[in-house]
Design a protein around this motif. Structure first.
Motif, PDB file in Angstrom:
ATOM      1  N   ARG A   1     -24.165 -10.134 -22.307  1.00 27.82           N
ATOM      2  CA  ARG A   1     -22.810 -10.688 -22.450  1.00 27.82           C
ATOM      3  C   ARG A   1     -22.717 -11.546 -23.706  1.00 27.82           C
ATOM      4  O   ARG A   1     -21.776 -11.442 -24.493  1.00 27.82           O
ATOM      5  CB  ARG A   1     -22.450 -11.551 -21.239  1.00 27.82           C
ATOM      6  CG  ARG A   1     -22.075 -10.747 -20.030  1.00 27.82           C
ATOM      7  CD  ARG A   1     -21.282 -11.563 -19.002  1.00 27.82           C
ATOM      8  NE  ARG A   1     -21.036 -10.743 -17.827  1.00 27.82           N
ATOM      9  CZ  ARG A   1     -21.852 -10.687 -16.770  1.00 27.82           C
ATOM     10  NH1 ARG A   1     -22.943 -11.428 -16.710  1.00 27.82           N
ATOM     11  NH2 ARG A   1     -21.567  -9.891 -15.757  1.00 27.82           N
ATOM     12  N   MET A   2     -23.746 -12.396 -23.892  1.00 28.37           N
ATOM     13  CA  MET A   2     -23.775 -13.310 -25.033  1.00 28.37           C
ATOM     14  C   MET A   2     -23.767 -12.532 -26.348  1.00 28.37           C
ATOM     15  O   MET A   2     -23.126 -12.933 -27.313  1.00 28.37           O
ATOM     16  CB  MET A   2     -25.063 -14.133 -24.927  1.00 28.37           C
ATOM     17  CG  MET A   2     -25.101 -15.397 -25.726  1.00 28.37           C
ATOM     18  SD  MET A   2     -26.625 -16.312 -25.279  1.00 28.37           S
ATOM     19  CE  MET A   2     -27.890 -15.391 -26.168  1.00 28.37           C
ATOM     20  N   GLU A   3     -24.492 -11.416 -26.373  1.00 27.40           N
ATOM     21  CA  GLU A   3     -24.620 -10.639 -27.607  1.00 27.40           C
ATOM     22  C   GLU A   3     -23.537  -9.569 -27.735  1.00 27.40           C
ATOM     23  O   GLU A   3     -23.579  -8.747 -28.655  1.00 27.40           O
ATOM     24  CB  GLU A   3     -26.011  -9.975 -27.654  1.00 27.40           C
ATOM     25  CG  GLU A   3     -27.167 -10.948 -27.659  1.00 27.40           C
ATOM     26  CD  GLU A   3     -27.400 -11.565 -29.038  1.00 27.40           C
ATOM     27  OE1 GLU A   3     -26.822 -11.075 -30.028  1.00 27.40           O
ATOM     28  OE2 GLU A   3     -28.159 -12.559 -29.123  1.00 27.40           O
ATOM     29  N   ASN A   4     -22.609  -9.555 -26.773  1.00 30.75           N
ATOM     30  CA  ASN A   4     -21.516  -8.581 -26.827  1.00 30.75           C
ATOM     31  C   ASN A   4     -21.990  -7.127 -26.820  1.00 30.75           C
ATOM     32  O   ASN A   4     -21.469  -6.284 -27.560  1.00 30.75           O
ATOM     33  CB  ASN A   4     -20.684  -8.802 -28.080  1.00 30.75           C
ATOM     34  CG  ASN A   4     -19.405  -9.521 -27.743  1.00 30.75           C
ATOM     35  OD1 ASN A   4     -18.821  -9.246 -26.677  1.00 30.75           O
ATOM     36  ND2 ASN A   4     -18.992 -10.427 -28.596  1.00 30.75           N
ATOM     37  N   ILE A   5     -22.995  -6.863 -26.022  1.00 26.83           N
ATOM     38  CA  ILE A   5     -23.492  -5.487 -25.897  1.00 26.83           C
ATOM     39  C   ILE A   5     -22.768  -4.822 -24.733  1.00 26.83           C
ATOM     40  O   ILE A   5     -22.751  -5.360 -23.632  1.00 26.83           O
ATOM     41  CB  ILE A   5     -25.008  -5.495 -25.616  1.00 26.83           C
ATOM     42  CG1 ILE A   5     -25.744  -6.149 -26.787  1.00 26.83           C
ATOM     43  CG2 ILE A   5     -25.537  -4.095 -25.366  1.00 26.83           C
ATOM     44  CD1 ILE A   5     -27.207  -6.419 -26.496  1.00 26.83           C
ATOM     45  N   PRO A   6     -22.149  -3.652 -24.949  1.00 23.44           N
ATOM     46  CA  PRO A   6     -21.522  -2.977 -23.814  1.00 23.44           C
ATOM     47  C   PRO A   6     -22.606  -2.570 -22.811  1.00 23.44           C
ATOM     48  O   PRO A   6     -23.691  -2.158 -23.215  1.00 23.44           O
ATOM     49  CB  PRO A   6     -20.873  -1.737 -24.443  1.00 23.44           C
ATOM     50  CG  PRO A   6     -21.607  -1.506 -25.719  1.00 23.44           C
ATOM     51  CD  PRO A   6     -22.065  -2.864 -26.194  1.00 23.44           C
ATOM     52  N   TRP A   7     -22.321  -2.719 -21.518  1.00 25.05           N
ATOM     53  CA  TRP A   7     -23.354  -2.349 -20.544  1.00 25.05           C
ATOM     54  C   TRP A   7     -22.706  -1.935 -19.234  1.00 25.05           C
ATOM     55  O   TRP A   7     -21.528  -2.163 -18.992  1.00 25.05           O
ATOM     56  CB  TRP A   7     -24.341  -3.496 -20.325  1.00 25.05           C
ATOM     57  CG  TRP A   7     -23.761  -4.742 -19.744  1.00 25.05           C
ATOM     58  CD1 TRP A   7     -23.128  -5.738 -20.418  1.00 25.05           C
ATOM     59  CD2 TRP A   7     -23.752  -5.132 -18.367  1.00 25.05           C
ATOM     60  NE1 TRP A   7     -22.722  -6.718 -19.562  1.00 25.05           N
ATOM     61  CE2 TRP A   7     -23.094  -6.382 -18.293  1.00 25.05           C
ATOM     62  CE3 TRP A   7     -24.248  -4.561 -17.188  1.00 25.05           C
ATOM     63  CZ2 TRP A   7     -22.910  -7.054 -17.076  1.00 25.05           C
ATOM     64  CZ3 TRP A   7     -24.070  -5.233 -15.983  1.00 25.05           C
ATOM     65  CH2 TRP A   7     -23.404  -6.466 -15.938  1.00 25.05           C
TER      66      TRP A   7
END
Lengths: 278, 278
Positions: B246-252
Motif C-alpha cells: 500500500r505504502m509503495e502504491n503497488i497494485p495487488w
C-alpha cells in the motif's frame, strides 16, 4: 479508425476469466488464416450494468471500424447474453448454443450460475492437485531432486533442451500430472545404460527426442558457438539417446514439429491418462 | 455396466489435441454440478476410418450404459463430424455450430484444415514466445536470478507461498508473458522498504497476498510445525507485506479464493495485456 480488409476485431466476453471463450475463438479462427484478428478479452462481466457497457463498447468499435466485430461469449446469464447479442456484432453464443441440448439430454435445468468455470475455491481437490503437481514438477525439473521420484506419474527423459521442462510443466498445470524430468547426458551414453537413479522407475519413463539441426539452433540461443551447441555434438547426442531409448524399450516421440499441447496429449494417451472426472 | 443416475460419460473428440473441446465441455458441464462426468478424450481423429472407430466406441458405450453419452466435438471435417453425429449420442458440434456464422461474417469459406488449432511448427513466432517466456519465468522464479529483470513484463511480489510461482508459470505458458517473481521477506519488512533489486522496476511490480490462516495451512504442508508456518508468523508477514505494498502504491490482490486462471486474468487486465493477435 477503419481496418485493412484482412483485419478484424474480436471480442471475447465472459462472466468468468474468458479463457474458455478465448481458447475456442483461437481454435475456430485458425481456420481463417488469411485474416489477422485482434482479440480483446473482457472478463468478469457479471452484472447487467457491465454487460450494457460492453455492448456500448462493441457498438463504438463497429462504428469506428465501419464493420461489426465478432463476439465470442460464454456468458451464462441469458439476460446478459441478450444485451450483448443486440449490439452491432456477429454474436457467437457458446453457452446458449449448447446448454439447451445438454439440459434435454440430462433431463434437468442448468444452474445458470455465473462465473463457475475457472473459480476454484481452496476446498477444490482437483485444483489443489494441480498446484501440488506444479510444485512437484518444478522440484523434479532436470533431475535436480531425486527424492520422491516414486510419486511421479511420468518421468520424461531426453537430451538437454529437447523440450522436457515446458512439457513437464504443462502436464502438471493443465492435467495435475506429476511429471518429473531427467536429462540423458554424454556420461550415460558412454556407459551405455540409463542413469542408475532411473532404474527403479523404468515403467514411468517416457522419452523425448528432437531433430539434431533444431537442437543445435535451440542450444545456440543459450550458449552461442559452444561445443555443446555444435551440430556434431547434437547429432551424436540425439543418435545415442534414441539408441538407448530403443534398447531400453522406452516409448518416445520427436518434439521437433510439435507444440507442448500436442506432445502432452500424446504422452497422456500413451500412459493411459486420457480420462478425467469433472 | 450401467451407471448410477448421476453419472454420465462424456466423449471429447478432436482432430487435434482436444484441449479446446475439453476446456469447453468442462466449462459448460460445471453448470450441472449435481452430476458426475467422466470425460474420455479422443484426440488426433483425422481420418474417416478413425472417425468410424470412434462412432462404434460411442455406440458400444451407449449400449453398455443404457444411455447415450454426451459427445463434444471440434472435428473440422464435416464428413467426420457427420459420422460421429450419427452415433447414439447427444452430439455437440462446436465447430459446425459456429463456422457458418463466421464464414458469413467474413465473406469467405473456412479452410477446413484438420488439426490446426494446437499445431505449432517451430516457425511459429507466438509459440516460440511462449517457450521463451516459460524459460524466463523459470529462471526468474523466487528472485533466484536478477539479471534480465528489465525484460520482465511483470514482476510478482509477495510473501513466501502466496501463489507467485504457479501464477508466473501460467502467465508464461498461456500468454507468453515474461513473469518474474520475487519474495518479500521479514528482512524487507524490518527495513520497511522494497528489496533494492526491485527499485528500478517499480512500475512492473504486481503484488499477491493471501489470508494468513490459509498461508499457515500451505506452509504447514511444506514445513510442518515450523516457526515459518506458525499462524503468528503468517499474520505478521501478511500484515507487513500488505502495508508495504500500500505504502509503495503497488497494485495487488488476494489469491486466497482464486484460481491461477482468475489471478492471471486480473493481472493481465491490470497491466493492460488483455489484447492478443491471432
Amino acid at each position: 479508425m477503419s481496418l485493412s480488409p484482412i483485419e478484424r476485431t474480436v471480442f471475447v466476453v465472459s462472466d468468468s476469466t474468458g479463457i474458455t471463450a478465448e481458447t475456442f475463438s483461437h481454435s475456430v479462427l485458425s481456420q481463417f488464416a488469411q485474416f489477422e484478428f485482434e482479440a480483446i478479452r473482457i472478463p468478469f462481466i457479471d452484472t447487467i450494468e457491465k454487460a450494457e457497457s460492453v455492448a456500448a463498447r462493441i457498438n463504438r468499435c463497429a462504428q469506428e471500424q465501419g464493420q461489426p466485430p465478432l463476439v465470442f461469449s460464454t456468458l451464462v446469464d441469458p439476460k446478459m447474453a441478450h444485451i450483448i447479442g443486440k449490439a452491432n456484432c456477429t454474436f457467437l453464443d457458446l453457452f446458449g448454443a449448447f446448454v439447451r441440448h445438454i439440459e434435454r439430454a440430462l433431463g434437468v435445468k442448468s444452474s445458470r450460475s455465473v462465473g463457475r468455470s475457472h473459480s476454484a475455491g481452496t476446498s477444490n481437490k482437483r485444483y489443489n492437485n494441480r498446484i501440488e503437481a506444479i510444485n512437484f514438477s518444478l522440484a523434479h525439473d532436470d533431475g535436480q531432486y531425486v527424492n520422491g521420484l516414486e510419486q511421479a506419474d511420468v518421468i520424461l527423459v531426453g537430451v538437454s533442451r529437447c523440450g522436457k521442462t515446458p512439457t513437464s510443466l504443462y502436464l502438471a498445470m493443465q492435467y495435475a500430472v506429476k511429471a518429473a524430468n531427467y536429462p540423458l547426458t554424454p556420461d550415460d551414453f558412454e556407459r551405455d545404460t540409463l542413469p542408475a537413479t532411473l532404474l527403479p522407475y523404468r515403467k514411468k519413463l517416457f522419452g523425448l527426442s528432437i531433430q539434431p539441426e533444431r537442437l543445435a539452433e535451440v542450444r545456440n540461443e543459450r550458449r552461442p558457438n559452444s561445443r555443446y551447441a555444435s551440430l556434431s555434438q547434437c547429432l551424436n547426442e540425439v543418435a545415442d539417446a534414441e539408441r538407448l531409448m530403443r534398447m531400453e524399450n522406452i516409448p518416445w516421440l520427436s518434439t521437433t514439429t510439435k507444440s507442448i499441447e500436442e506432445i502432452s496429449t500424446k504422452i497422456l494417451d500413451e500412459i493411459g491418462l486420457d480420462r478425467r472426472l469433472y
